[in-house]
Design an enzyme around this catalytic site. Structure first.
Site, PDB file in Angstrom:
ATOM      1  N   HIS A 135       0.803  -1.110   0.107  1.00 54.50           N
ATOM      2  CA  HIS A 135      -0.085  -0.008   0.116  1.00 54.50           C
ATOM      3  C   HIS A 135       1.223   1.139  -0.089  1.00 54.50           C
ATOM      4  CE1 HIS A 135      -2.640   3.093   1.748  1.00 54.50           C
ATOM      5  NE2 HIS A 135      -3.714   2.193   1.446  1.00 54.50           N
ATOM      6  N   ASP A 212       3.277  -4.034   8.071  1.00 54.10           N
ATOM      7  CA  ASP A 212       1.922  -3.299   7.960  1.00 54.10           C
ATOM      8  C   ASP A 212       0.841  -4.425   8.180  1.00 54.10           C
ATOM      9  OD1 ASP A 212      -0.501  -2.189   6.946  1.00 54.10           O
ATOM     10  OD2 ASP A 212       0.344  -1.510   5.181  1.00 54.10           O
ATOM     11  N   GLN A 215      -4.392  -5.005   7.211  1.00 54.40           N
ATOM     12  CA  GLN A 215      -5.367  -6.153   6.591  1.00 54.40           C
ATOM     13  C   GLN A 215      -5.323  -7.371   7.527  1.00 54.40           C
ATOM     14  OE1 GLN A 215      -7.840  -5.149   4.672  1.00 54.40           O
ATOM     15  NE2 GLN A 215      -7.131  -3.406   3.919  1.00 54.40           N
ATOM     16  N   LYS A 238     -10.758  -0.122  10.154  1.00 56.89           N
ATOM     17  CA  LYS A 238     -10.641  -1.260   9.405  1.00 56.89           C
ATOM     18  C   LYS A 238     -10.958  -2.391  10.512  1.00 56.89           C
ATOM     19  CE  LYS A 238      -7.486   0.305   6.046  1.00 56.89           C
ATOM     20  NZ  LYS A 238      -8.081   0.554   4.831  1.00 56.89           N
ATOM     21  N   CYS A 380      -4.743   2.358  -3.679  1.00 56.29           N
ATOM     22  CA  CYS A 380      -3.409   2.922  -3.116  1.00 56.29           C
ATOM     23  C   CYS A 380      -2.322   2.001  -3.216  1.00 56.29           C
ATOM     24  CB  CYS A 380      -3.724   3.367  -1.624  1.00 56.29           C
ATOM     25  SG  CYS A 380      -4.865   4.389  -1.283  1.00 56.29           S
TER      26      CYS A 380
END
Ligand code: PMP
Length: 428
Positions: A135, A212, A215, A238, A380
Site C-alpha cells: 500500500h 503493515d 489487513q 478497519k 493505493c
C-alpha cells in the site's frame, strides 16, 4: 465451540439495515473501512457524555476516570495482538504509524547530536527493502526516507499468482539492508504473506522489520511478539473501530532506541528554553492530545472481536474468500489478481479482479445499482496494479457479518456485467 453465525451478527451493525438503490445493502468494502457494531458507537458516545476530559493531567475525578479508560484501552488493544501496553503507541492510523517510524529513523540519521552509532541510523548506500505489493502508506514514507538519507530502496517482487518471490527476497536482503518493510496481507491480493520467512531473512542481517498489519489484525489471530517483527502498524477503522485511531506496536528495545517523531506536550520529563528530556515509550511517541474517545471505542471493537474468537473469524472469512475466488474463477472474462492455488497461500475474505473490456469504475457503478458496495481503483497500490498490467481493479472484501448469500448476490451481479456493457464472448 459456538457456531459462527454471520447472519445473526448483522443485527449488531445498524448500517446494514437499509436499502441502497432499492436493494438491501450488500457491504463488500470492509477492506477500505469496516462497519461499526452498535456497542462501539455506544461506547464512544457514552464516554463523551459521562467522562469526557483530558487524560494524564487532571486532578479531578472525570480526568482520572478518562485516564483509566484510556490506559485500559491500550492494554486491551495491545493484548489483542499479544503485546504489553508499553509496547503500543497510539497513532491516528496505520499511515501515521508508518510515517512515525520512517521519520523517527530519519531523525536518528541526521544531526540531532545522536552518536554516529545510533541504532537504525541510515547512511548513504544502506538499503531499505519493501515488497511490490505495498500500500502507498508503506511505500512512500520509505521513498522519502531514502531520498533524505541517500539510502537505496529495493523491492521483493510478487509472482504471477500473487505470492512473494522468496528466492528473490533471499538475494535482495543482504548486508546493506537496514530496514525490511512489508505487508502482512496485501489489501489487493488478500494473501497472507510468510512473515516467519521474511523476518528470518531480515534478522540474519540485523535489519529492522516493519510490518503493515492493517489487513491482518481485523481478520486473523495475531501474536506480534511471537512473529518476531520489530514494529507493526494497524488502523482502528478497519477493525470495527472508529476513525482517527490506530497503533504502532514496537519491541521494547526498538521503541527505546528510536527517537521521537513529533514533539510537544505530554511526552516530556524536564523542559528548559534550550532543551527537553523525553518520557519512555509509548509516551515518547504520543505528543499532544490523543484521540481518547476513539481509543476507548476501539477497545470495545476489540472486545467484540475477542468474544467472536479470532480463529472463528478467520475460518469464516477464509471460507468467504474461497467462495469469492471460486465464483470469480468461473466467470468468463474475469481475472483475479493474485490467484494463488488453494493450499499455496492462506487468505482473508478479499479478492480483486479485472473484467475484460469493462472499466473497474463501470463495474462498481453497475454493482452499486444493485445495492452492492465494492471498492474500485488502484486501492493505493499503483505499483502492484502496474505489475499486473492494470491501472484499476474491482475489490470485494468481507467482514464478520458477510454471508454466503452476500457473496452469491455479488457473483450473480458480476456474471451480468459483460453482457450489460456489450462485451460478451471469451476475451482474446
Ligand atoms: N496499509 C494497508 C494494507 C491498507 O489496506 C491501508 C488502508 N487502505 C493502509 C495501509 C492505510 O491505512 P490508513 O488509511 O487507515 O492509515
Amino acid at each position: 465451540g459456538r457456531v459462527f453465525d454471520p447472519a445473526a451478527l448483522r443485527a449488531d451493525f445498524p448500517i446494514l439495515d437499509q436499502t441502497v438503490n432499492g436493494e438491501s445493502l450488500v457491504y463488500l468494502d470492509s477492506g477500505a473501512t469496516s462497519q461499526k457494531p452498535q456497542v462501539v458507537l455506544d461506547t464512544e458516545i457514552d464516554f463523551l457524555i459521562r467522562a469526557n476530559s483530558a487524560v494524564h493531567r487532571g486532578a479531578h475525578t472525570l480526568a482520572a476516570e478518562a485516564t483509566e479508560l484510556f490506559e485500559d484501552a491500550r492494554e486491551t488493544v495491545a493484548g489483542f495482538v499479544g503485546a504489553a501496553p508499553e509496547n503500543l503507541v497510539w497513532t491516528s492510523g496505520a499511515t501515521a504509524a508508518l510515517n512515525l517510524v520512517a521519520y523517527s529513523i530519519g531523525n536518528a540519521t541526521d544531526g540531532r547530536g545522536l552518536p554516529a552509532s545510533a541504532p537504525y541510523a541510515l547512511r548513504a548506500g544502506d538499503e531499505i527493502v519493501v515488497t511490490e505489493a505495498e500500500h502507498h502508506a508503506n511505500l512512500i514514507p520509505w521513498q522519502e526516507l531514502a531520498a533524505r538519507t541517500g539510502a537505496v530502496l529495493r523491492h521483493i517482487p510478487v509472482h504471477d499468482d500473487g505470492t512473494l518471490d522468496l528466492h528473490a527476497a533471499a538475494e535482495i536482503i543482504g548486508e546493506r539492508t537496514k530496514v525490511v518493510a512489508f505487508t502482512h496481507v496485501s489489501n489487493v491480493l488478500g494473501i497472507v504473506n510468510p512473515v516467519t520467512e521474511i523476518v528470518a531473512l531480515a534478522k540474519a542481517v540485523g535489519a529492522l522489520t516493519v510490518m503493515d498489519a492493517c489487513q491482518s489484525v481485523p481478520h486473523l489471530a495475531l501474536d506480534l511478539p511471537a512473529l518476531g517483527v520489530d514494529l507493526a502498524a494497524f488502523s482502528g477503522h478497519k477493525m470495527l473501530g472508529p476513525y482517527g485511531i490506530g497503533a504502532l506496536y514496537g519491541r521494547t528495545e526498538v521503541l527505546e532506541a528510536l527517537p521521537p517523531f513529533l514533539t510537544g506536550g505530554s511526552m516530556v520529563t524536564t523542559v528548559t528554553l534550550d532543551e527537553a528530556g523525553f518520557l519512555p515509550a509509548p509516551q515518547k511517541f504520543e505528543a499532544g492530545t490523543q484521540p481518547v474517545s476513539q481509543a476507548i471505542a476501539l477497545a470495545a471493537a476489540v472486545r467484540y472481536l475477542e468474544a467472536l474468537g479470532m480463529d472463528a473469524v478467520h475460518d469464516h472469512e477464509r471460507a468467504i474468500g474461497r467462495r469469492l475466488m471460486a465464483g470469480l474463477r468461473d466467470l468468463d472474462g474475469v481475472r483475479v489478481l493474485g490467484d494463488a492455488a488453494e493450499g499455496t497461500a492462506d487468505r482473508i475474505g478479499l479478492a480483486s479482479f479485472d473484467v475484460a473490456g469493462v472499466h473497474a469504475h463501470d463495474v462498481g457503478q453497475f454493482l452499486d445499482s444493485r445495492g452492492i458496495a465494492v471498492r474500485v481503483g488502484h486501492h493505493c497500490a499503483k505499483p502492484l496494479h502496474a505489475r499486473f498490467g492494470l491501472t484499476a481493479s474491482v475489490r470485494a472484501s468481507a467482514s464478520v457479518f458477510t454471508t454466503d448469500d452476500d457473496v452469491d448476490r455479488f457473483l450473480d451481479a458480476v456474471a451480468g456485467v459483460r453482457s450489460y456493457f456489450g462485451v460478451e464472448g471469451t476475451p482474446a
